[in-house]
Design a protein around this motif. Sequence first.
Motif, short mmCIF file in Angstrom:
data_model
loop_
_atom_site.label_atom_id
_atom_site.label_comp_id
_atom_site.label_asym_id
_atom_site.label_seq_id
_atom_site.Cartn_x
_atom_site.Cartn_y
_atom_site.Cartn_z
N MET A 1 -24.79 10.03 68.61
CA MET A 1 -23.42 10.61 67.82
C MET A 1 -24.37 11.33 65.93
N GLY A 2 -25.24 11.44 66.33
CA GLY A 2 -25.87 12.53 64.94
C GLY A 2 -26.91 13.47 65.76
N PHE A 3 -27.59 13.15 65.48
CA PHE A 3 -29.24 14.76 64.98
C PHE A 3 -29.35 14.95 67.09
N GLY A 4 -28.54 14.08 68.02
CA GLY A 4 -28.26 14.76 68.72
C GLY A 4 -27.29 15.98 69.05
N LEU A 5 -26.68 15.70 69.24
CA LEU A 5 -26.01 16.73 68.92
C LEU A 5 -26.16 17.79 68.19
N ARG A 6 -26.68 17.97 67.14
CA ARG A 6 -27.00 19.03 66.47
C ARG A 6 -28.37 20.02 67.16
N TRP A 7 -29.08 18.96 67.69
CA TRP A 7 -30.01 19.69 68.49
C TRP A 7 -29.76 20.37 69.66
N GLY A 8 -28.92 19.51 70.44
CA GLY A 8 -28.29 20.11 71.44
C GLY A 8 -27.95 21.40 71.26
N GLN A 9 -27.42 21.50 70.14
CA GLN A 9 -27.18 23.25 69.57
C GLN A 9 -27.57 24.45 69.07
N MET A 10 -28.55 23.47 67.92
CA MET A 10 -30.11 24.22 67.16
C MET A 10 -30.80 24.18 67.27
N GLY A 11 -31.61 22.90 67.89
CA GLY A 11 -33.05 22.18 68.25
C GLY A 11 -33.68 21.73 66.77
N LEU A 12 -34.61 21.60 66.45
CA LEU A 12 -34.60 20.95 65.44
C LEU A 12 -35.49 21.95 63.89
N PHE A 13 -36.14 23.57 64.20
CA PHE A 13 -36.75 24.68 62.77
C PHE A 13 -35.09 24.85 62.36
N GLU A 14 -34.75 25.05 63.56
CA GLU A 14 -32.69 25.57 62.95
C GLU A 14 -32.18 25.00 62.46
N THR A 15 -32.12 23.72 62.68
CA THR A 15 -31.61 22.66 62.10
C THR A 15 -31.77 22.28 60.42
#
Length: 480
Positions: free
Chosen positions: A217-231
């Motif tokens: 519901m949170g950071f997994g969605l961000r990681w899926g399209q931006m990864g760690l450092f870009e997030t």
Amino acid sequence: MSKTVAILGGGVIGGGWAARFLLMGWDVRVFDPSPTAEEALQGMLDRARKALPALYDVGLPAEGRLSFHDTISEAVTGAVWIQESVPERLELKQKLYQQVQSVCDPEAIIASSTSGFMPSELQGCATRPGQIVVAHPFNPVYLLPLIELVGSDKTAPGLLDKAEALLREVGMFPLRVRAEIPAHIADRFLEAVWREALWLIKDGVATTEEIDDAIRMGFGLRWGQMGLFETYRVAGGPAGMKHFISQFGPALEWPWTKLMDVPELTEELVDMIASQSDAQSGHMSIAELESLRDGNLTAMMRSLKQREAAVGKVLKDHEKTLAPDMPDLMAPMVTLRRQVPTDWGDGNGHMNEARYMQAMSEASDWFLLWIGCTPEYIAERGSWFTVENHVRYLAEVMIGEEITVTTQVLEGKGKKLKLFHTIHCGDRVAATAEQFLIHVSMITRRAEDPPAEMAALIEQIVTAHASVPMPEGAGGTGRK
């Protein structure tokens, strides 16, 4: 180059490799001594045939041939890629490589799916150590493109380049790992998250479902399209990464994590995790969970493909290599072949009526490209705009079925063009659409005649197609 791959070990990972290669047109030879290996792999192939083609808006190559073999020698002879996916026991893998290298082509690539061992460890007892590399995939291999590609100082010059090119050919994204390290890159992240999650459960802070919710519901969605450092760069605002680190970096010294410590996996803790997991998703079978996973991944990856972002760019680039060759334009032609993806469905499990028109629109796009309406032509000069359609819905099409569109050119003079599309599904005609188009200047946005060369080609096609009987249902568009 012969397109033959040998799969040694046909379990979840090996079977996923087999499905990926097979659906990309490779002949696949499988060696697995388990008496249930063939049945299990066929089940995985059924799921892969629904999922992988749904990522693409063009048809995949014709399936290769799948065969099962009783000996390693039969499986690897003549193979250009040999993928080992046996259990994670170093001595087992090393013994296997000795057997493989005694019979395989010295130019073949021997790749291990290992998630932890380094290439130098795998190469320990090998006759030709430089032939062995790590190609670590992620489950499901037939959908997820990431491959951690690792060599050692004994890896033959150019072998990794050759491996990378071959992996890209089947739609993978090879990530060249710069240096050998246990567990490579991605699994080291996963292990860190896994350790922290175990402590959260043991200490009664969260359940398995709550931890999964925090990710999906949170950071997994961000990681899926931006990864760690870009997030985190975005989180730093206009000042970027430096600001983020200055603001949140000190928190790394706070006693939040137990990352370097691992809770003892006592029977009590294992039971707790298992019972929570059963409560979370025990109402679904593994096969149902796999189908749910594949559908979710397909939908997310297709969405990213439309924006050419993250994994979507990998798909888009690979799709370009699968584009159909221009057919004979002087006869009614196949203008589209593709699978009906999940996001084209309606509440009945059918292809939504609007998607019939999308399929025919895509068919028109291919035809227009073949007559010279390229992206460059559209950007600099003109295009064809649809002004009228007449659609007949004749048979239902289900999600996951393959459709083929054939196109006949009925009229084409000056700025006017009339196409007749027929959607086939299996041996039945599912729909027809008569489409009336006008050539438009992209500068003035007004109708105008196409250039002489394009107009002459269209008239030649119309004359050739006139020798074919007028299709049933034609005459629905009456604009003159």
